[in-house]
Design a protein around this motif. Structure first.
Motif, PDB file in Angstrom:
ATOM      1  N   ASN A 105       1.038  -1.021   0.007  1.00  0.00           N
ATOM      2  CA  ASN A 105       0.048  -0.066   0.107  1.00  0.00           C
ATOM      3  C   ASN A 105       0.752   1.153   0.210  1.00  0.00           C
ATOM      4  O   ASN A 105       2.135   1.074   0.033  1.00  0.00           O
ATOM      5  N   LYS A 106       0.317   2.556   0.172  1.00  0.00           N
ATOM      6  CA  LYS A 106       1.016   3.449   0.103  1.00  0.00           C
ATOM      7  C   LYS A 106       2.210   3.556   1.180  1.00  0.00           C
ATOM      8  O   LYS A 106       3.274   4.472   1.013  1.00  0.00           O
ATOM      9  N   LYS A 107       2.130   2.854   2.351  1.00  0.00           N
ATOM     10  CA  LYS A 107       3.062   3.030   3.556  1.00  0.00           C
ATOM     11  C   LYS A 107       3.880   2.021   3.527  1.00  0.00           C
ATOM     12  O   LYS A 107       5.096   1.717   4.259  1.00  0.00           O
ATOM     13  N   LEU A 108       3.515   0.869   2.938  1.00  0.00           N
ATOM     14  CA  LEU A 108       4.160  -0.436   3.481  1.00  0.00           C
ATOM     15  C   LEU A 108       4.590  -1.054   1.884  1.00  0.00           C
ATOM     16  O   LEU A 108       3.745  -1.210   0.985  1.00  0.00           O
ATOM     17  N   TYR A 147       8.503   0.696   5.741  1.00  0.00           N
ATOM     18  CA  TYR A 147       7.242   1.231   6.224  1.00  0.00           C
ATOM     19  C   TYR A 147       7.293   2.786   6.460  1.00  0.00           C
ATOM     20  O   TYR A 147       8.448   3.255   6.794  1.00  0.00           O
ATOM     21  N   ASN A 148       6.825   3.501   5.852  1.00  0.00           N
ATOM     22  CA  ASN A 148       6.714   5.182   6.059  1.00  0.00           C
ATOM     23  C   ASN A 148       5.789   5.538   7.115  1.00  0.00           C
ATOM     24  O   ASN A 148       4.645   5.294   6.988  1.00  0.00           O
ATOM     25  N   PHE A 149       6.687   6.106   8.050  1.00  0.00           N
ATOM     26  CA  PHE A 149       5.867   6.797   9.393  1.00  0.00           C
ATOM     27  C   PHE A 149       5.311   8.085   9.169  1.00  0.00           C
ATOM     28  O   PHE A 149       4.656   8.567   9.928  1.00  0.00           O
ATOM     29  N   LYS A 150       5.549   8.825   8.059  1.00  0.00           N
ATOM     30  CA  LYS A 150       5.183  10.053   7.695  1.00  0.00           C
ATOM     31  C   LYS A 150       3.598  10.148   7.447  1.00  0.00           C
ATOM     32  O   LYS A 150       3.137   9.164   6.841  1.00  0.00           O
ATOM     33  N   LYS A 151       3.020  10.985   8.232  1.00  0.00           N
ATOM     34  CA  LYS A 151       1.466  11.294   8.154  1.00  0.00           C
ATOM     35  C   LYS A 151       1.321  11.843   6.912  1.00  0.00           C
ATOM     36  O   LYS A 151       1.975  12.832   6.120  1.00  0.00           O
ATOM     37  N   ASP A 152      -0.021  11.460   6.090  1.00  0.00           N
ATOM     38  CA  ASP A 152      -0.196  11.976   5.030  1.00  0.00           C
ATOM     39  C   ASP A 152      -1.042  13.340   5.258  1.00  0.00           C
ATOM     40  O   ASP A 152      -1.561  13.601   6.399  1.00  0.00           O
TER      41      ASP A 152
END
Length: 156
Positions: A105-108, A147-152
């Protein structure tokens, strides 16, 4: 740009027999052999290009240099013409690699990466055409989860 810290085991073994013919015209070389086993801490810095292959599948290519420090060095059975004490415990190396990324997905994302490292010489042999060095070389396979920990950002 990509940078990381790696720990891995490395080594090189070599044997070049005595090729002297015993005649008064002799183009042979002396016997040369040795075995190095060690472990290193490596800090590679790469230029990395990531690109999309198909939908959620991406690829990457990288090339760079690394600073390598031996944390374990075992020199065994070296020929008399080679002195293991002469080889440095810290050295530069070059590396390259390629990999595949699959975005869940967008984060993983998960990725599989292959890397090649060529380091310092741990021995040599002489022949008619010059000197041949025996360098430590490693092929590494990496599997990881990103994994992207940045908030959308919210859309207003």
């Amino acid at each position: 740009m990509s940078a990381r810290i790696k720990y891995y085991e490395t080594g090189v073994s070599f044997y070049k027999p005595d090729t002297h013919g015993g005649s008064w015209i002799d183009f042979g070389s002396d016997e040369s052999y040795g075995s190095f086993n060690g472990a290193v801490i490596c800090v590679p810095i790469d230029v990395k290009w990531e690109f999309r292959i198909y939908k959620n599948l991406g690829g990457s290519l990288k090339i760079g240099a690394a600073y390598t420090m031996e944390s374990k060095s075992n020199y065994g059975n070296y020929s008399a013409n080679l002195q293991p004490i002469d080889y440095p415990k810290q050295y530069g190396s070059i590396n390259s690699g390629y990999g595949l990324n699959y975005f869940i997905n967008k984060k993983l994302a998960v990725y599989l990466d292959f890397e090649y490292y060529s380091g310092d010489s741990k021995g040599f042999s002489d022949n008619l055409l010059g000197r041949r060095s025996y360098n430590v070389e490693n092929n590494l396979v990496n599997f990881a989860v990103k994994y992207n920990f940045k908030k959308d950002k919210a859309i207003n």
